[in-house]
Design a protein around this motif. Sequence first.
Motif, short mmCIF file in Angstrom:
data_model
loop_
_atom_site.label_atom_id
_atom_site.label_comp_id
_atom_site.label_asym_id
_atom_site.label_seq_id
_atom_site.Cartn_x
_atom_site.Cartn_y
_atom_site.Cartn_z
N VAL A 1 -5.93 0.40 -5.93
CA VAL A 1 -4.96 -0.45 -5.22
C VAL A 1 -5.38 -1.91 -5.30
CG1 VAL A 1 -4.04 -1.04 -2.95
CG2 VAL A 1 -4.15 1.35 -3.65
N SER B 1 0.81 -1.22 0.00
CA SER B 1 0.00 0.00 0.00
C SER B 1 0.84 1.26 0.00
CB SER B 1 -0.94 0.01 1.21
OG SER B 1 -1.91 -0.99 1.09
N SER C 1 -3.09 3.09 -11.25
CA SER C 1 -2.27 2.79 -10.09
C SER C 1 -0.95 2.22 -10.60
CB SER C 1 -2.96 1.78 -9.17
OG SER C 1 -2.23 1.61 -7.97
#
Length: 266
Positions: A249, A50, A74
């Motif tokens: 994510v 993360s 991302s």
Amino acid sequence: MASSATNPNPSNHTNSAPISPVFITTESLHSILSHHILIQHFHTSLPTVSSSLHTPIRQIHEISRSSSLLLMPSWSTSPSLPFTGVKLVTYFPQNSSINLPGIHASYVLFSSTTGQTLASTDGTVLTLYRTSCVSGLASNILAREDSQVLVMVGAGALAPHLIKAHLAARPSLRKETMRECDDEAIKRGRVFVDNEAALVEAEELVGAIERGVIDKKDVGFLVDLIKGDNIGRRNPEEITVFKSVGSAVVDILAAQLVYEGYVKSA
């Protein structure tokens, strides 16, 4: 199933060995993914990747007065996740009049090392898996060990995936029904979300915060639960509430699992 990629490992290729992009069919995606496997993948990967992922706020572009295009990118340069990905989503609510879904999506995966295209797949199905499995992961942490009844909040194409994901997380479940969430549920429970976007995008939370039902500072986050930085359920009588709005994510982590599983089976 499309042909396998040439030199498919994005972290182990050279300029003389270009990658041949693959198209992963919806059928192949279903054969690679399971709710149980994806829940475990999120549980293992979210705490470690993360912080190294760059995930801008989703872009929304108006195509017409009633239709829009959404972009959810991302990327990561971490050796453990050498990927860049973007989900492209079209929203055409008027499609109901011609018996077509209102939402269509594709997911494209690139190498973060060279930028070469690796794969593309059905973004709609990928979203159903990742959304339901984030919820299943939260259930695995927050729900009572002896839970037996699942109450579905909302409906649509996501509902069967949510049920399967929660069954994967909590095999003790024996019954499901359906109900909308209200202020009373938010007020009585300790609230957790998948990411900060939920605090501005989830209407039941935004409204509850505006009405003073809950305070924004009291809302917890899924990654902190996984890491153990925040305590989830404190006793069997406590009510916990989890709200997921999705993020790029978990999109890229789901796409990683699909792509690597595809390469191994090709």
